[in-house]
Write an enzyme that holds these catalytic residues in place. Sequence first.
Site, short mmCIF file in Angstrom:
data_model
loop_
_atom_site.label_atom_id
_atom_site.label_comp_id
_atom_site.label_asym_id
_atom_site.label_seq_id
_atom_site.Cartn_x
_atom_site.Cartn_y
_atom_site.Cartn_z
N SER A 129 0.86 -1.13 -0.07
CA SER A 129 -0.02 0.04 -0.17
C SER A 129 0.93 1.25 0.07
O SER A 129 0.40 2.33 -0.63
CB SER A 129 -1.01 0.01 1.49
OG SER A 129 -1.97 -0.91 1.00
N ARG A 133 4.40 -16.14 5.86
CA ARG A 133 3.53 -15.42 5.48
C ARG A 133 3.41 -14.81 3.89
O ARG A 133 2.64 -15.01 3.09
CB ARG A 133 2.90 -14.35 6.12
CG ARG A 133 1.59 -13.25 6.04
CD ARG A 133 1.49 -12.34 7.34
NE ARG A 133 0.35 -11.34 6.67
CZ ARG A 133 -0.88 -11.38 7.20
NH1 ARG A 133 -1.08 -11.99 8.18
NH2 ARG A 133 -1.78 -10.46 6.62
N ARG A 181 6.12 -14.25 13.32
CA ARG A 181 5.99 -12.85 13.17
C ARG A 181 4.53 -12.20 13.59
O ARG A 181 4.37 -11.37 13.94
CB ARG A 181 6.04 -12.30 11.67
CG ARG A 181 5.18 -13.27 10.95
CD ARG A 181 5.23 -12.81 9.38
NE ARG A 181 4.37 -11.85 8.99
CZ ARG A 181 4.61 -11.07 7.86
NH1 ARG A 181 5.12 -11.82 6.92
NH2 ARG A 181 3.76 -9.99 7.52
N ALA A 225 7.22 -0.35 7.05
CA ALA A 225 6.99 0.29 8.26
C ALA A 225 5.93 -0.36 9.14
O ALA A 225 6.04 -0.30 10.46
CB ALA A 225 6.68 1.78 7.90
N ASP A 271 -8.21 -6.03 1.11
CA ASP A 271 -6.65 -6.42 1.60
C ASP A 271 -6.54 -6.81 3.09
O ASP A 271 -6.02 -7.91 3.45
CB ASP A 271 -6.14 -5.05 1.38
CG ASP A 271 -4.38 -5.46 1.56
OD1 ASP A 271 -3.77 -6.42 1.14
OD2 ASP A 271 -3.84 -4.57 2.38
N HIS A 330 -5.68 -10.71 4.03
CA HIS A 330 -4.41 -11.01 4.99
C HIS A 330 -4.88 -12.06 5.94
O HIS A 330 -4.04 -12.62 6.53
CB HIS A 330 -3.94 -9.80 5.59
CG HIS A 330 -3.03 -8.95 4.59
ND1 HIS A 330 -1.97 -9.62 3.86
CD2 HIS A 330 -3.07 -7.61 4.52
CE1 HIS A 330 -1.35 -8.86 3.21
NE2 HIS A 330 -1.86 -7.65 3.55
N ASP A 358 -4.31 -0.59 -5.38
CA ASP A 358 -2.73 -0.24 -5.19
C ASP A 358 -1.93 -1.40 -5.22
O ASP A 358 -0.72 -1.46 -5.32
CB ASP A 358 -2.85 0.19 -3.47
CG ASP A 358 -3.22 -0.58 -2.53
OD1 ASP A 358 -3.92 -1.52 -2.73
OD2 ASP A 358 -2.98 -0.42 -1.51
#
Length: 571
Positions: A81, A170, A206, A287, A442, A446, A483
């Site tokens: 994104s 993942r 994670r 990030a 999205d 996930h 995106d």
Amino acid sequence: MASSGFSWMLPDHPQLPKGKPVAVVVLDGWGEANADQYNCIHVAQTPVMDSLKNGAPEKWRLVKAHGTAVGLPSDDDMGNSEVGHNALGAGRIFAQGAKLVDQALASGKIYEGDGFNYIKESFENGTLHLIGLLSDGGVHSRLDQLQLLLKGASERGAKRIRVHILTDGRDVLDGSSVGFVETLENDLSQLREKGIDAQIASGGGRMYVTMDRYENDWDVVKRGWDAQVLGEAPHKFKSALEAVKTLRAEPNANDQYLPPFVIVDDSGKAVGTVLDGDAVVTINFRADRMVMLAKALEYADFDKFDRVRVPKIRYAGMLQYDGELKLPSRYLVSPPEIERTSGEYLVKNGIRTFACRQRNLQGTDRRFNETVKFGHVTFFWNGNRSGYFDETKEEYVEIPSDSGITFNVAPKMKALEIAEKARDALLSGKFDQVRVNLPNSDMVGHTGDIEATVVACKAADEAVKIILDAVEQVGGIYLVTADHGNAEDMVKRNKAGKPLLDKSGGIQILTSHTLQPVPVAIGGPGLHPAVKFRNDIQTPGLANVAATVMNLHGFEAPADYEPTLIEVADN
């Protein structure tokens, strides 16, 4: 920087009129793939998006949203994104994430910056701790970058290094953690042969350790803190390879959710606690799943969990993870400097823009989006810039997300509320542009929950209808795009494209983004009837959208922008 002859004034388009309101809708994680039962967009009832796709062929097309089209190193790199919205807003392709780090490592510039020089002060008497995702997935981190950083830091004085690994599963295949650990252990062994005390100190999966995002579950970060900083975890091993193999052998275990573990010496003492005077680097370049840990490492005033002990450290991120919060304050690689974004141009040319203001982040375009996507529709669209370009022409609105539940539990999320806000903005007549991001496909994609993702896609389609109905009412123009891909393919596949099966014969769910192209559709009563998509752009991508939107507003784009996707037919 702009040259001395630079002007913000955009030339008028010779054929397209001004004055029509434009709605820009970004469907998050909505790619185009073959139709089968694992394509949630195909399975879902999406009559609006279907009508755009199957309507006038000159008003619908596909563009690239991954790899080099969005500034990433290769076309094996999935989009995300952040880079997607950078490209959509900037109108040009800038080196991003992994590519920025690659360039800094290759040139050696990473070792010359303030961030590295800051952590280097700890090398003489302290330990260098590297925390991040051990993976070659290229979405959050890359193993080869960690290897180069280990080499570079050791050559520049680091005498004691501890690596705190997070297993993936993942963005890469489940079970690949074992091979990644073997590779890293071999590199660390070579460093030890050179007299450097280097070893893996802790680890965990994670999704269960450290890498939470959007403050969904601080316990995830606390489990990481306890293992990485305090050296405390329910599982203790003599080596990371033993740890991963043993924990993966447990029933229903997978890389994403491995429990936290620490490596101990012969006396049972953790080998890699973080102490006063140490340096810490979070090695992820993406990030979203580092921000929470960065807060715990950097903020003196922190109340999300009991840190027990807060060592005085020198901390730097691989990149700065939040430009609005300036977090972390030190980082090894500077973000791309993106100036002259389409949003700034349009505002300076009188376009009243409706944007969404999200928690802790001020956007610049009139763009509604849920809190889970707070930076994507504002900060990233505007070139990693926070704040207004001209507060007299812009307005922000926040749509709070549901808290305390996973997205597959409420897959409709806030799509309808976002659409209603956009509708109201259009009908108010106050704005020339309204932009939204609909995150459903999205965020729910996930989770790996196919049934819920189908519901999510349906909800996003219903939201698009609300916005397009408003465009119809005001005689406006719409541009609908995405995106990156996600919900269009929810299963891992072999090279022949067939679904991969696990040991029990079930399908292997794909929870990551994809390499699929995304749609761009244009229309609305305000669209010039002779406008159509061009067919002379060899490999169009998301960066071509900015010039297209400028054209829809009646302007020509700057000469250095990627070319527009549209043209006015001779007839």
